[in-house]
Scaffold this motif. Sequence first.
Motif, PDB file in Angstrom:
ATOM      1  N   UNK A 183     -18.678 -26.438 -12.370  1.00 55.83           N
ATOM      2  CA  UNK A 183     -18.307 -25.547 -11.114  1.00 55.83           C
ATOM      3  C   UNK A 183     -19.832 -24.966 -10.749  1.00 55.83           C
ATOM      4  N   UNK A 184     -20.038 -25.340  -9.131  1.00 53.21           N
ATOM      5  CA  UNK A 184     -21.277 -25.036  -8.597  1.00 53.21           C
ATOM      6  C   UNK A 184     -20.932 -23.585  -7.990  1.00 53.21           C
ATOM      7  N   UNK A 185     -22.044 -22.725  -7.990  1.00 57.67           N
ATOM      8  CA  UNK A 185     -22.284 -21.578  -7.528  1.00 57.67           C
ATOM      9  C   UNK A 185     -22.903 -21.336  -6.505  1.00 57.67           C
ATOM     10  N   UNK A 186     -22.178 -21.258  -5.141  1.00 54.20           N
ATOM     11  CA  UNK A 186     -22.960 -21.124  -3.995  1.00 54.20           C
ATOM     12  C   UNK A 186     -23.219 -20.153  -3.037  1.00 54.20           C
ATOM     13  N   UNK A 187     -24.209 -19.929  -2.504  1.00 51.80           N
ATOM     14  CA  UNK A 187     -24.622 -18.424  -1.871  1.00 51.80           C
ATOM     15  C   UNK A 187     -23.925 -18.489  -0.500  1.00 51.80           C
ATOM     16  N   UNK A 188     -22.968 -17.489  -0.422  1.00 55.98           N
ATOM     17  CA  UNK A 188     -22.185 -17.070   0.516  1.00 55.98           C
ATOM     18  C   UNK A 188     -22.891 -16.231   1.424  1.00 55.98           C
ATOM     19  N   UNK A 189     -23.085 -16.843   2.623  1.00 53.91           N
ATOM     20  CA  UNK A 189     -23.878 -16.101   3.829  1.00 53.91           C
ATOM     21  C   UNK A 189     -22.831 -14.841   4.511  1.00 53.91           C
ATOM     22  N   UNK A 212     -26.823 -18.249  -8.947  1.00 52.04           N
ATOM     23  CA  UNK A 212     -26.617 -17.823 -10.212  1.00 52.04           C
ATOM     24  C   UNK A 212     -25.115 -17.267 -10.288  1.00 52.04           C
ATOM     25  N   UNK A 213     -24.755 -17.331 -11.490  1.00 47.92           N
ATOM     26  CA  UNK A 213     -23.208 -16.918 -11.529  1.00 47.92           C
ATOM     27  C   UNK A 213     -22.966 -15.341 -11.520  1.00 47.92           C
ATOM     28  N   UNK A 214     -23.994 -14.661 -11.302  1.00 60.03           N
ATOM     29  CA  UNK A 214     -24.090 -13.228 -11.327  1.00 60.03           C
ATOM     30  C   UNK A 214     -24.120 -12.644 -10.070  1.00 60.03           C
ATOM     31  N   UNK A 215     -24.466 -13.294  -8.863  1.00 63.14           N
ATOM     32  CA  UNK A 215     -24.479 -12.994  -7.701  1.00 63.14           C
ATOM     33  C   UNK A 215     -23.209 -13.144  -6.993  1.00 63.14           C
ATOM     34  N   UNK A 216     -22.872 -11.949  -6.451  1.00 59.68           N
ATOM     35  CA  UNK A 216     -21.892 -11.578  -5.525  1.00 59.68           C
ATOM     36  C   UNK A 216     -22.150 -11.060  -4.012  1.00 59.68           C
ATOM     37  N   UNK A 217     -21.308 -11.291  -3.292  1.00 61.04           N
ATOM     38  CA  UNK A 217     -20.357 -12.317  -3.388  1.00 61.04           C
ATOM     39  C   UNK A 217     -20.863 -13.792  -3.294  1.00 61.04           C
ATOM     40  N   UNK A 218     -19.985 -14.637  -3.577  1.00 64.52           N
ATOM     41  CA  UNK A 218     -20.490 -16.214  -3.780  1.00 64.52           C
ATOM     42  C   UNK A 218     -19.331 -16.963  -3.486  1.00 64.52           C
ATOM     43  N   UNK A 219     -19.530 -18.410  -3.510  1.00 65.19           N
ATOM     44  CA  UNK A 219     -18.623 -19.282  -3.729  1.00 65.19           C
ATOM     45  C   UNK A 219     -18.789 -20.027  -4.781  1.00 65.19           C
ATOM     46  N   UNK A 220     -17.533 -20.492  -5.299  1.00 61.40           N
ATOM     47  CA  UNK A 220     -17.433 -20.991  -6.438  1.00 61.40           C
ATOM     48  C   UNK A 220     -16.822 -22.509  -6.113  1.00 61.40           C
ATOM     49  N   UNK A 221     -17.517 -23.642  -6.289  1.00 63.34           N
ATOM     50  CA  UNK A 221     -17.071 -24.929  -5.861  1.00 63.34           C
ATOM     51  C   UNK A 221     -16.768 -25.530  -7.328  1.00 63.34           C
ATOM     52  N   UNK A 222     -15.362 -25.769  -7.688  1.00 63.06           N
ATOM     53  CA  UNK A 222     -14.987 -26.140  -8.791  1.00 63.06           C
ATOM     54  C   UNK A 222     -14.845 -27.876  -8.678  1.00 63.06           C
ATOM     55  N   UNK A 223     -15.388 -28.555  -9.497  1.00 64.02           N
ATOM     56  CA  UNK A 223     -15.145 -30.113  -9.366  1.00 64.02           C
ATOM     57  C   UNK A 223     -14.318 -30.650 -10.356  1.00 64.02           C
TER      58      UNK A 223
END
Length: 264
Positions: A183-189, A212-223
């Motif tokens: 799972x990739x955690x991506x920055x949500x602009x 990092x996983x602790x950042x909100x809001x974010x996008x999770x890209x699950x492979x």
Amino acid sequence: MSNSSSNMFYKHSGRLGLSVPAILLIGIPVVILLSAIYAYIVVYCPVVGYVNVLFLGGYVFAAGIALAMIAKMSKCRSPSVLLALGTLGGLVGLYFSWVFFIKALFGEDVSAIAVALSPLGILEVAKEINANGWWGPSGIAQWALVAIEAAVIVGGIALFTSSSISREAFCEDCSTWCNPFETMHLKLTPELAAKDPSELDHLQLLGLEEVDKSEYPRLDAEVLQCTGCEKTQAIRFKKVAQVMDDGELKEQAEDIPGILIQKA
């Protein structure tokens, strides 16, 4: 799945696998068993009333999850067929919940088999129960409760079953489901956060900065990756945010429609 390009949206092939015999021979008996448990709990629980909503929810959840698991294990890739099978399961569950409800109410005075073989008899008993009530409401109020219960049972089980593969990808070459790989955690602009999930460009999302996983809001890209050939990969996205619930910050996830498929 089509492989006309290296990047595309995944679409189920529509193949049934062993879903029909599996649901009919395993799933339906499980639903009938759960119907009996539900009916007896409703009748014999010392607390009656609104707590029945919890019993109903538990029954629908258990039956729906059971059919969903069987559907996935039987490798069905047809949401429309699963909707039909789920609806059938819901109707069977509704019918037998009445069968065992009547059996639980009247005990040794009736036979469950005799009740099950008499749909007209069930209807007549249901009319009598709804007209006079059995724990409180009666008449129109009781009929309304029965109608809501029926809709929840049939609709809930059908929904659970049909949606069991909505966020899954299947490798047709290896005849197996793709499993979570990373799972990739991506920055949500702010700009992307303001958009409706259906308007997001999946390929653009893959170019976002990892966080990092602790950042909100974010996008999770699950492979998801095929464990057979290890060449087929699917990526499903969800928006993750923090919300205040009962005075506590809790994580809330929202699925983004569409699954990106990549095949080497």
